[in-house]
Design an enzyme around this catalytic site. Structure first.
Site, PDB file in Angstrom:
ATOM      1  N   HIS A 364      32.556  42.017  58.376  1.00  0.00           N
ATOM      2  CA  HIS A 364      33.496  40.902  58.333  1.00  0.00           C
ATOM      3  C   HIS A 364      32.857  39.666  57.704  1.00  0.00           C
ATOM      4  O   HIS A 364      33.465  38.989  56.866  1.00  0.00           O
ATOM      5  CB  HIS A 364      33.957  40.536  59.750  1.00  0.00           C
ATOM      6  CG  HIS A 364      34.522  41.693  60.514  1.00  0.00           C
ATOM      7  ND1 HIS A 364      34.643  41.699  61.883  1.00  0.00           N
ATOM      8  CD2 HIS A 364      35.015  42.883  60.106  1.00  0.00           C
ATOM      9  CE1 HIS A 364      35.171  42.827  62.286  1.00  0.00           C
ATOM     10  NE2 HIS A 364      35.397  43.577  61.238  1.00  0.00           N
ATOM     11  N   CYS A 677      36.951  47.777  39.897  1.00  0.00           N
ATOM     12  CA  CYS A 677      36.788  46.682  40.847  1.00  0.00           C
ATOM     13  C   CYS A 677      35.575  46.974  41.721  1.00  0.00           C
ATOM     14  O   CYS A 677      35.464  48.052  42.284  1.00  0.00           O
ATOM     15  CB  CYS A 677      38.047  46.564  41.708  1.00  0.00           C
ATOM     16  SG  CYS A 677      37.893  45.367  43.028  1.00  0.00           S
TER      17      CYS A 677
END
Length: 748
Positions: A364, A677
């Site tokens: 995170h 990506c």
């Protein structure tokens, strides 16, 4: 424990405290301490070894060994009995030291006449400072009470070392937290930053390690434990019972807070003469030492719980909360063991950089750091025990290196590097409105990655043609509940507004692996990166996916909408997800809601299996985006969280480039647009080679667009393709050397 032992221990600690209170140089104090300990424990020898660097111990004071060996005798971590104590953080107690495994004879000390040996670590909350040793001629093992008493003494020595009581000449007696330190970690987010340390959890300073009145200290400990228990009970009652994982953590807290064994050990420490704070810290240090040797993840988590609980108890006892009154510096570099996404977002763009002891490249914190374009280094071992608030610090996110309290030459070289990067960014700004067209006439579209509203101002300034990847999971990660459809629709609408008509590709919720929602039950999976994650979760639990798709449709409100499904491994997964989106569009139509002007539906190709999918998969896709980070780790079977293997495999490996070429060709057969990506899209040489292999669209962090565009505009992609093809024909493992040689010959 016998009363005599208790009173003798308290008497010894008082003698040590009184000695340390007297004026004197560091060496003089150490000499007094070894004399007092040997006298009190009735041993012929007491010696103190301290670390002069992270791998080397030095004899700094002794009573009983030859004085000329002080600051001369040294040993490596793990070498001899003293080195073993330092390495394992466990006592060694033997009546026949020369016969003990690993014994090292040091003739300069004259210790050959001493048979008995007791060594205990001098440590403080995960920081190993040295070893305290007593020896005697009599061949005997020291009693458990004597071992325990010496550990208590070592705790006081550790606290006094931390407070600078033994500062003197030489590396081993140098002041702690004042010397330059370089820490090698792992790159979490590229970039460089200079600033001052801001500790997320400020260190608790124990200034009174010795307690005069055991009864009073026990009373203080019990009162603090009662307060701790009440606070844990309050946390348990406020948590959502449906949040099984958080309930489990808090129940573990409650278990430890009520553990008689933990409290009894602290009570015994106090009876032997420690203050309540020092007793808590002594047991915390022991837990930290055990933590380093426990391989089981569950047990490691439980020891982390005990560590966190000890910090809470220390803050109650000392009154030293997180808010210490210190002002955050103007150029803060956040230093923490770990941090959640919501806490990190609270700091926001005030931070210049982030350094974590734990974390992962997909955690995170790393996701938020990338979204905020803040340099991040993870796995920076022991940084929280070494750094102090306000310390000067340099963060090299490109190399995964941290310089704490750097020397002038290091700081100067680092500033030169930052200045060169800043100057280059100014040059790149002039390319903002120009296309990324090679000298051969081939044009590559450059898009940016995003995940927060705060990213969108970079869209215009970076020269990106749009957002090639908008990570929607961040809106889920920073909440303690599932966001509502209306909240998501409003957020997505603001993203489209900020894009000002430029294309935004929304990736649906990519959770699982190392991205676990705070309100989602964590699964015990042996390999979560290849487990229940991303589209697999969405298809198995369609409620959240449907809600998110509805929010995206409503946010578009007459504008074009691009949706991409992550981690597709086989055609039916994509087909089901695509049908789900089309169903929601029809449902919105039936309800009379405004529909998107146009809908693009694509997939992220992150698993090798999807490259070999039937032709109808590519025909169904409006676009395909190669997810380079995951695809590379699965292609090479190299976990990108594992430093031992991930750096062994090169993006410019001939096999991997051939695989990319195959994907491009399959997309070309059905005229399906393909993009790349991932981190490699933002590395100029890698981006150049991907473009040469036929990838016509690259998506990267905003700061990388300038460097990538600059290099593309200076070279011929067709010539580079010839270089790559020739290298592959020669059977090379990686084309990187040939590409570098070719670039060196170009006039760039």
């Amino acid at each position: 424990m016998p009363e005599r032992s208790e009173s003798e221990s308290r008497k010894l600690l008082r003698r040590l405290r009184d000695s340390l209170a007297e004026a004197g140089a560091g060496q003089e104090r150490l000499d007094k301490i070894t004399h007092i300990i040997a006298d009190s424990m009735q041993t012929e020898v007491c010696s103190i070894y301290l670390f002069r660097d992270e791998d080397t111990l030095e004899l700094c004071a002794t009573e009983g060994l030859k004085k000329e060996s002080v600051h001369v005798t040294r040993m490596r971590m793990g070498e001899g009995l003293v080195g073993r104590v330092a390495k394992t953080a466990l006592p060694i107690n033997t009546g026949n030291a020369p016969a003990e495994k690993g014994f090292r004879y040091m003739p300069e000390t004259g210790e050959e006449i001493y048979s008995s040996f007791l060594g205990v670590p001098i440590q403080r909350v995960g920081e190993r400072l040295g070893v305290l040793v007593v020896q005697s001629k009599e061949a005997r093992q020291f009693s458990d009470d004597e071992v325990y008493a010496l550990e208590v003494v070592a705790m006081v020595v550790a606290e006094m070392t931390e407070l600078g009581a033994f500062v003197g000449e030489g590396a081993a007696l140098s002041a702690l937290h004042q010397q330059p330190v370089m820490v090698r970690g792992t790159t979490g987010q590229e970039g460089a930053a200079e600033g001052r340390v801001w500790l997320h959890e400020p260190r608790v300073v124990v200034t009174n390690p010795v307690g005069d009145d055991p009864a009073k200290e026990l009373e203080r400990l019990h009162a603090a434990v009662d307060e701790l228990r009440l606070s844990v009970d309050a946390m348990v009652t406020t948590v959502d019972n449906n949040d099984a994982e958080q309930v489990q953590v808090l129940e573990a807290y409650r278990m430890f807070a009520n553990s008689r064994g933990w409290i009894r050990r602290m009570e015994e420490d106090i009876e032997l003469g420690l203050s309540a704070e020092a007793a808590v810290e002594k047991e915390q240090s022991a837990a930290r030492a055990r933590l380093e040797t426990v391989p089981d993840p569950y047990l490691r988590d439980r020891l982390h719980d005990l560590d966190d609980l000890s910090n809470r108890l220390l803050r109650i006892l000392t009154g030293q909360g997180r808010d210490t009154g210190a002002e955050m510096p103007d150029d803060p570099i956040l230093v923490a063991r770990n941090i959640g996404p919501a806490e990190l977002l609270d700091y926001g763009r005030k931070l210049r950089g982030i350094v974590l002891e734990e974390g992962s490249v997909g955690s995170h914190a790393a996701i938020v750091a990338r979204a905020l374009a803040i340099p991040l280094v993870i796995h920076a071992d022991r940084i929280t025990t070494e750094a102090l608030n306000g310390d000067p610090i340099l963060v090299d996110g490109d190399q995964g290196v941290v310089h704490l309290r750097p020397e002038d030459p290091v700081a100067t070289a680092f500033r030169d590097k930052m200045a060169m990067q800043a100057e280059a960014q100014k040059r790149y700004a002039g390319l903002r409105e120009l296309p990324a067209t090679g000298t051969c006439g081939t044009t590559v579209s450059l898009y940016m990655n995003a995940g927060l509203m705060a990213d969108l101002p970079s869209l215009a300034g970076s020269g990106a043609e749009g957002v090639g990847l908008f990570r929607t999971e961040l809106q889920f990660l920073v909440r303690n509940r599932v966001p509502k459809r209306g909240e998501l629709a409003a957020t997505y609408a603001r993203v489209m507004d900020a894009a000002n008509g430029k294309r935004v590709v929304f990736r649906t919720l990519d959770i699982g692996s190392d991205k676990v929602l705070p309100y989602m039950k964590r699964l015990d999976e042996p390999n979560p990166a290849m487990g229940w994650r991303a589209i697999r979760v969405g298809l198995d639990k369609p409620g959240v996916m449907r809600m998110q798709l509805q929010a995206l449709i409503r946010a578009a409100a007459g504008r074009p909408l691009s949706v991409m499904f992550p981690f597709v491994a086989q055609v039916e997964e994509y087909s089901q997800a695509r049908e789900m989106l089309l169903d929601e569009i029809e449902r919105e139509r039936a309800m009379g809601h405004i529909l998107p002007a146009d809908v693009e539906i694509g997939a992220m190709l992150e698993t090798p299996s999807l490259a070999f999918a039937p032709r109808r998969f590519f025909e169904m896709c409006d676009f395909v985006s190669i997810g380079g980070n995951d695809l590379k780790q699965f292609f090479f079977a190299a976990d990108r969280e594992n430093e031992r293997v991930r750096r062994r495999y090169d993006t410019l490996n001939a096999s991997f480039l051939s695989f990319i070429e195959m994907i491009v060709e399959r997309c070309a057969e059905t005229k399906t647009p393909v993009s790349f990506c991932g981190e490699d899209a933002g590395r100029p040489i890698e981006a150049l080679c991907l473009a040469a292999m036929g990838v016509s669209c690259l998506s990267m962090r905003p700061a990388s667009i300038g460097p990538v565009k600059h290099l593309i505009r200076r070279v011929s992609l067709k010539e580079l393709r010839d270089v790559i093809d020739n290298a592959r024909a020669e059977g090379v493992q990686s084309v990187r050397p040939d590409v570098n040689d070719w670039l060196a010959r170009q006039d760039i």
